[in-house]
Design a protein around this motif. Structure first.
Motif, PDB file in Angstrom:
ATOM      1  N   THR A   5      33.828  33.830  63.454  1.00  0.00           N
ATOM      2  CA  THR A   5      34.422  33.844  62.112  1.00  0.00           C
ATOM      3  C   THR A   5      35.697  34.675  62.116  1.00  0.00           C
ATOM      4  N   PHE A   6      35.643  35.824  62.789  1.00  0.00           N
ATOM      5  CA  PHE A   6      36.817  36.685  62.900  1.00  0.00           C
ATOM      6  C   PHE A   6      37.970  35.939  63.574  1.00  0.00           C
ATOM      7  N   MET A   7      37.683  35.276  64.694  1.00  0.00           N
ATOM      8  CA  MET A   7      38.736  34.559  65.422  1.00  0.00           C
ATOM      9  C   MET A   7      39.308  33.416  64.579  1.00  0.00           C
ATOM     10  N   ASN A   8      38.463  32.732  63.827  1.00  0.00           N
ATOM     11  CA  ASN A   8      38.958  31.671  62.934  1.00  0.00           C
ATOM     12  C   ASN A   8      39.906  32.261  61.894  1.00  0.00           C
ATOM     13  N   GLY A   9      39.562  33.425  61.358  1.00  0.00           N
ATOM     14  CA  GLY A   9      40.427  34.089  60.388  1.00  0.00           C
ATOM     15  C   GLY A   9      41.766  34.471  60.999  1.00  0.00           C
ATOM     16  N   VAL A  10      41.726  34.939  62.231  1.00  0.00           N
ATOM     17  CA  VAL A  10      42.970  35.300  62.934  1.00  0.00           C
ATOM     18  C   VAL A  10      43.855  34.069  63.092  1.00  0.00           C
ATOM     19  N   LEU A  11      43.265  32.976  63.525  1.00  0.00           N
ATOM     20  CA  LEU A  11      44.044  31.749  63.723  1.00  0.00           C
ATOM     21  C   LEU A  11      44.637  31.227  62.415  1.00  0.00           C
ATOM     22  N   VAL A  12      43.860  31.270  61.341  1.00  0.00           N
ATOM     23  CA  VAL A  12      44.379  30.840  60.033  1.00  0.00           C
ATOM     24  C   VAL A  12      45.535  31.744  59.616  1.00  0.00           C
ATOM     25  N   GLY A  13      45.381  33.038  59.836  1.00  0.00           N
ATOM     26  CA  GLY A  13      46.451  33.986  59.506  1.00  0.00           C
ATOM     27  C   GLY A  13      47.725  33.697  60.268  1.00  0.00           C
ATOM     28  N   ILE A  14      47.585  33.391  61.539  1.00  0.00           N
ATOM     29  CA  ILE A  14      48.762  33.068  62.358  1.00  0.00           C
ATOM     30  C   ILE A  14      49.432  31.801  61.846  1.00  0.00           C
ATOM     31  N   LEU A  15      48.631  30.788  61.558  1.00  0.00           N
ATOM     32  CA  LEU A  15      49.207  29.530  61.055  1.00  0.00           C
ATOM     33  C   LEU A  15      49.922  29.723  59.724  1.00  0.00           C
TER      34      LEU A  15
END
Length: 85
Positions: A5-15
């Motif tokens: 979940t954390f990594m998904n949040g990081v990726l969304v933030g980057i996008l």
């Protein structure tokens, strides 16, 4: 599951950062590269810590198993000697 979940949040933030970035494409790519490297470094550090902790837990578990086996054999030997004729 929490790490995922954390990594998904990081990726969304980057996008989202890329979509709303006021910089040029070249500058944005450099920023993405730096952030990706930072994430990779953080992941590598995390993986190293997990590996180290796993090694410590495995060593401790093996030690406990060996102590339990020794104690079992000790008790077994004592009980066998009690019933020898």
């Amino acid at each position: 599951m929490h790490f995922r979940t954390f990594m998904n949040g990081v990726l969304v933030g980057i996008l989202l950062g890329v979509l709303f970035a006021p910089d040029s494409g070249d500058e944005t790519r450099k920023k993405i590269s730096r952030r990706a490297q930072g994430i990779k470094d953080s992941y590598d550090e995390f993986a190293g810590e997990v590996s180290e902790t796993y090694g410590k837990v495995k060593t401790k578990a093996n030690s406990l198993v060996n102590r339990a086996k020794d104690k079992y054999n000790e008790i077994k030997g004592e009980s066998e000697s009690m019933y020898e004729v």
